[in-house]
Motif scaffolding. Structure first.
Motif, PDB file in Angstrom:
ATOM      1  N   VAL A 164     -36.211  79.174 -19.339  1.00  0.00           N
ATOM      2  CA  VAL A 164     -37.507  78.701 -19.846  1.00  0.00           C
ATOM      3  C   VAL A 164     -38.366  78.203 -18.675  1.00  0.00           C
ATOM      4  CG1 VAL A 164     -38.628  76.916 -21.242  1.00  0.00           C
ATOM      5  CG2 VAL A 164     -36.687  78.181 -22.161  1.00  0.00           C
ATOM      6  N   ALA A 165     -37.774  77.487 -17.757  1.00  0.00           N
ATOM      7  CA  ALA A 165     -38.517  76.981 -16.595  1.00  0.00           C
ATOM      8  C   ALA A 165     -39.042  78.140 -15.744  1.00  0.00           C
ATOM      9  CB  ALA A 165     -37.636  76.060 -15.763  1.00  0.00           C
ATOM     10  N   ARG A 166     -38.201  79.178 -15.542  1.00  0.00           N
ATOM     11  CA  ARG A 166     -38.647  80.350 -14.769  1.00  0.00           C
ATOM     12  C   ARG A 166     -39.814  81.040 -15.465  1.00  0.00           C
ATOM     13  NH1 ARG A 166     -33.260  81.050 -13.900  1.00  0.00           N
ATOM     14  NH2 ARG A 166     -33.039  82.474 -15.648  1.00  0.00           N
ATOM     15  N   GLU A 167     -39.675  81.203 -16.785  1.00  0.00           N
ATOM     16  CA  GLU A 167     -40.729  81.860 -17.552  1.00  0.00           C
ATOM     17  C   GLU A 167     -42.038  81.072 -17.471  1.00  0.00           C
ATOM     18  OE1 GLU A 167     -41.480  82.612 -22.236  1.00  0.00           O
ATOM     19  OE2 GLU A 167     -39.550  83.341 -21.465  1.00  0.00           O
ATOM     20  N   MET A 168     -41.957  79.774 -17.584  1.00  0.00           N
ATOM     21  CA  MET A 168     -43.168  78.955 -17.497  1.00  0.00           C
ATOM     22  C   MET A 168     -43.776  79.021 -16.090  1.00  0.00           C
ATOM     23  SD  MET A 168     -42.034  75.670 -19.787  1.00  0.00           S
ATOM     24  CE  MET A 168     -43.589  74.823 -19.574  1.00  0.00           C
ATOM     25  N   SER A 169     -42.914  79.048 -15.081  1.00  0.00           N
ATOM     26  CA  SER A 169     -43.386  79.124 -13.706  1.00  0.00           C
ATOM     27  C   SER A 169     -44.104  80.455 -13.437  1.00  0.00           C
ATOM     28  CB  SER A 169     -42.202  78.963 -12.748  1.00  0.00           C
ATOM     29  OG  SER A 169     -42.610  79.127 -11.431  1.00  0.00           O
TER      30      SER A 169
END
Length: 170
Positions: A162-167
């Motif tokens: 999720v963090a990668r996707e948001m980044s």
């Protein structure tokens, strides 16, 4: 008979809590009481159900019962919440009555919130809150205590994705 033998000869579980203390359980915890608010839902997530959660903070209970988790796990309404006041001061008598194998308490609020639990002869593990690193660590700690380290890996892996996707979207 083999399952009983496994339970009798289960290896102890040892980990370091977020207060820097070594905690040793004779076996994977089947009965956990949670005083910090975020830990009750974490225990449910790590276990995939409510069966191991034997007590929780009244604020956590209200959030669970009135939220999505309460719809998924309606039995959460029956879990005692008188083990602590909303201010995290343990009600040692009620806490002991839940017969927990592990009690989770805050690491950063002082000995007055921890010593009564330890003095009652209960195993206590401390968590700290406020950063992603601390959250990941307490996920790993509770999953280890439950004998389910793969659950922390899965949940923390999901958080990473999720963090990668948001980044990538930023």
């Amino acid at each position: 008979v083999l399952s009983l033998a496994g339970a009798v000869f289960a290896d102890p579980i040892t980990f370091t809590d977020q207060g820097g203390r070594t905690v040793t359980l004779p076996k994977a915890a089947e009965r956990i009481a949670s005083i910090p608010i975020p830990m009750a839902s974490t225990i449910i997530a790590m276990d995939g159900g409510t069966s191991k959660l034997v007590g929780m903070n009244p604020t956590a209970k209200s959030a669970i019962v009135e939220g999505v988790l309460g719809k998924i796990f309606p039995e959460a309404k029956d879990i005692p919440s008188d083990i602590t006041a909303p201010n995290f001061i343990p009600n040692v008598e009620e806490l002991a009555a839940t017969n927990p194998e592990l009690v989770i308490q805050w690491a950063d609020y002082g000995a007055d919130l921890v010593d009564p639990i330890s003095n009652a002869g209960l195993n206590v593990a401390l968590i700290s809150y406020g950063t992603e690193e601390k959250t990941r660590a307490y996920h790993e700690m509770v999953a280890t205590a439950m004998g389910k380290p793969e659950r922390a890996a899965a949940i923390n892996g999901w958080r990473d994705s999720v963090a990668r996707e948001m980044s990538e979207k930023a």
